[in-house]
Design a protein around this motif. Sequence first.
Motif, short mmCIF file in Angstrom:
data_model
loop_
_atom_site.label_atom_id
_atom_site.label_comp_id
_atom_site.label_asym_id
_atom_site.label_seq_id
_atom_site.Cartn_x
_atom_site.Cartn_y
_atom_site.Cartn_z
N SER A 99 -20.30 18.47 18.25
CA SER A 99 -19.67 18.12 16.98
C SER A 99 -18.15 18.11 17.10
O SER A 99 -17.48 17.22 16.57
CB SER A 99 -20.10 19.11 15.90
N GLN A 100 -17.57 19.09 17.82
CA GLN A 100 -16.12 19.13 18.01
C GLN A 100 -15.65 17.93 18.83
O GLN A 100 -14.61 17.31 18.51
CB GLN A 100 -15.73 20.43 18.70
N LEU A 101 -16.37 17.58 19.88
CA LEU A 101 -15.99 16.42 20.69
C LEU A 101 -16.12 15.12 19.89
O LEU A 101 -15.28 14.23 20.02
CB LEU A 101 -16.88 16.35 21.94
N ARG A 102 -17.15 15.04 19.05
CA ARG A 102 -17.31 13.84 18.24
C ARG A 102 -16.14 13.67 17.26
O ARG A 102 -15.61 12.57 17.08
CB ARG A 102 -18.64 13.92 17.48
N GLN A 103 -15.71 14.76 16.64
CA GLN A 103 -14.57 14.69 15.73
C GLN A 103 -13.29 14.33 16.46
O GLN A 103 -12.43 13.60 15.93
CB GLN A 103 -14.40 16.04 15.01
N ALA A 104 -13.14 14.79 17.71
CA ALA A 104 -11.95 14.46 18.50
C ALA A 104 -11.92 12.96 18.82
O ALA A 104 -10.86 12.32 18.76
CB ALA A 104 -11.94 15.28 19.78
N VAL A 105 -13.07 12.38 19.15
CA VAL A 105 -13.13 10.94 19.43
C VAL A 105 -12.77 10.13 18.19
O VAL A 105 -11.99 9.16 18.26
CB VAL A 105 -14.53 10.57 19.95
N ARG A 131 -13.85 3.92 26.02
CA ARG A 131 -12.77 4.58 26.75
C ARG A 131 -12.47 5.96 26.16
O ARG A 131 -12.25 6.93 26.89
CB ARG A 131 -11.51 3.71 26.72
N THR A 132 -12.48 6.06 24.85
CA THR A 132 -12.16 7.35 24.23
C THR A 132 -13.22 8.39 24.57
O THR A 132 -12.89 9.55 24.87
CB THR A 132 -12.05 7.18 22.71
N CYS A 133 -14.48 8.01 24.55
CA CYS A 133 -15.55 8.95 24.91
C CYS A 133 -15.44 9.38 26.37
O CYS A 133 -15.67 10.55 26.71
CB CYS A 133 -16.91 8.32 24.66
N LYS A 134 -15.05 8.43 27.25
CA LYS A 134 -14.92 8.76 28.67
C LYS A 134 -13.79 9.77 28.88
O LYS A 134 -13.92 10.71 29.67
CB LYS A 134 -14.65 7.49 29.47
N VAL A 135 -12.67 9.60 28.19
CA VAL A 135 -11.53 10.50 28.36
C VAL A 135 -11.85 11.88 27.79
O VAL A 135 -11.57 12.91 28.40
CB VAL A 135 -10.28 9.91 27.69
N ARG A 137 -21.62 8.40 25.12
CA ARG A 137 -21.67 7.50 23.97
C ARG A 137 -22.97 7.67 23.19
O ARG A 137 -23.00 7.49 21.97
CB ARG A 137 -21.55 6.05 24.43
N SER A 138 -24.05 8.03 23.89
CA SER A 138 -25.31 8.28 23.18
C SER A 138 -25.18 9.47 22.24
O SER A 138 -25.73 9.47 21.14
CB SER A 138 -26.43 8.52 24.19
N SER A 139 -24.41 10.50 22.68
CA SER A 139 -24.18 11.65 21.79
C SER A 139 -23.27 11.27 20.64
O SER A 139 -23.41 11.78 19.53
CB SER A 139 -23.56 12.80 22.59
N MET A 140 -22.33 10.36 20.89
CA MET A 140 -21.43 9.92 19.83
C MET A 140 -22.18 9.14 18.76
O MET A 140 -21.90 9.28 17.57
CB MET A 140 -20.32 9.04 20.45
N GLN A 141 -23.14 8.34 19.16
CA GLN A 141 -23.85 7.50 18.22
C GLN A 141 -25.10 8.14 17.65
O GLN A 141 -25.76 7.56 16.80
CB GLN A 141 -24.24 6.18 18.91
#
Length: 375
Positions: free
Chosen positions: A98-104, A117-121, A126-130
Motif C-alpha cells: 500500500s505504501q509503495l502504491r501511494q508512492a507511485v 517506469r515509475t513502478c520499476k524505479v 505493475r500487477s500489484s499496482m493494478q
Amino acid sequence: MARKRYSDEDILKLLREIELKLADGDDVRTACRGVGVSDATYYNWRRRFGGMGKSQLSELRSLEKENARLKKIVAELELDKLILKESELPKTEGLTTSQLRQAVIHARQKLGTSERRTCKVVGLARSSMQYQAVEKNDDALRLAMIRLAKSYGRYGYRKVAQLLRVEGWRVNHKKVERLWREEGLQLPQRHKKKRRLYHKDSSIIRLRPTHPNHVWSVDFVHDKLSNGRSYKMLTVLDEYTRQALAVEVRTRMGSEDVLEVLYGLFLRHGKPDFVRSDNGPEFSSRATQSWLEKVGVNPIRIYPGSPWENGYNERFNGTLRREVLNSEWFTTTKQAQIVINCWLRQYNHTRPHQALNMRPPIPETPVQYGTEHGG
C-alpha cells in the motif's frame, strides 16, 4: 518544391565533385550551382565532413550513436532520481504494498511519468499496482470456525483449519489464523523442538518404527475421581500409525491386568514386533517379560529416568490429560471409561495429526476439499 535530403555518403560525393571543380578554376558559387546546392550548404558540409573518408564517416556515426546513448542514460538516471525524490518514500525497510502504491501515484501526479517506469524505479510490480482487493464476507466461515473451536476446545487453528477443509471449505491455515486472532481465540504456545537422543558414540537410543505393528508403546496415566480415590489408565499406542489402540481405566492394575489388555489387542490388531515401556513393576516383572517372549514379542525398556525415550506415548498421555482429564470430573471409573472411549474414537478418526500431514490415524472417509463453501 520539397527540400531534398542527402545521406552522409551523398554529401561526401558532392563535396568531392565541388572540390574537383574548384581545382579546375571554378569559383565556389559556380561549382556549387553545378551540383545543385548553395554555397552556404557547401560551407556547412565542409565544416562537418571536410577531409573525411568513408572510414572516418563510419567512426563519426558510431561516436554520435554512443553519445546519444550516453545522453539517454544520463537523462534516465536523472529522471529516476527525480522519481525517487518526488515519491517521498519512507526511509525504512519492509515497506508495504500500500505504501509503495501511494508512492507511485504521488510521483506520477508530480512528474507525469509512465506507470511502467515509475513502478520499476519504486520497486513495485505493475500487477500489484493494478490489483484491486475484493471484499469477501467471512461471517459464515467465522461461525463455522467458532463452532469447531467450541466442539474441540483444545485444538489450535491448524487442526481447526483441517477440519474446515474436511467440511468442504476452500481455505488455508493462514486465513484461519488471521480470523482466529480477530475473534480472540486462544492460540497454542509454540514449544522448542527437543534434540534427538544419542549415545556418546552417536548411535540413536530410540528404535524408530518403520511399519504398522512394528513398535507399540505402553504407559500408565494416573488421576483421581471426584471422591479423591485414585485410578490408573493403561495407554497403548502404535508408534508408526499413531493410532491409540486402547485406554484401559481401572482402580488397580498389575502385571496380570496389563497382559490381559495386551492379549485382547494382539487378537484384534495382530502382534507387534516390539513393545516399548518404562521400568515400572507392571512392565518389568518376570511374568510380563517371559510371556511377551513366549508369544514372540520383543520387550524394550527405556533407560531409568528417561521418559523422553517413550516420547510417542508420553505425548499421547499429555493430549489425553489436556483434552479429557483436565476438562472432565468423573465420579466412577465406568464413567471415565465411557467418556475416554468416545474421545478415543474422535482421536483416531477425526482429530488431525501433524505427523501424519494433518490426517487422523484412521480416517473414516477420505479428506475431500469440496467447493460447496467459499473461503
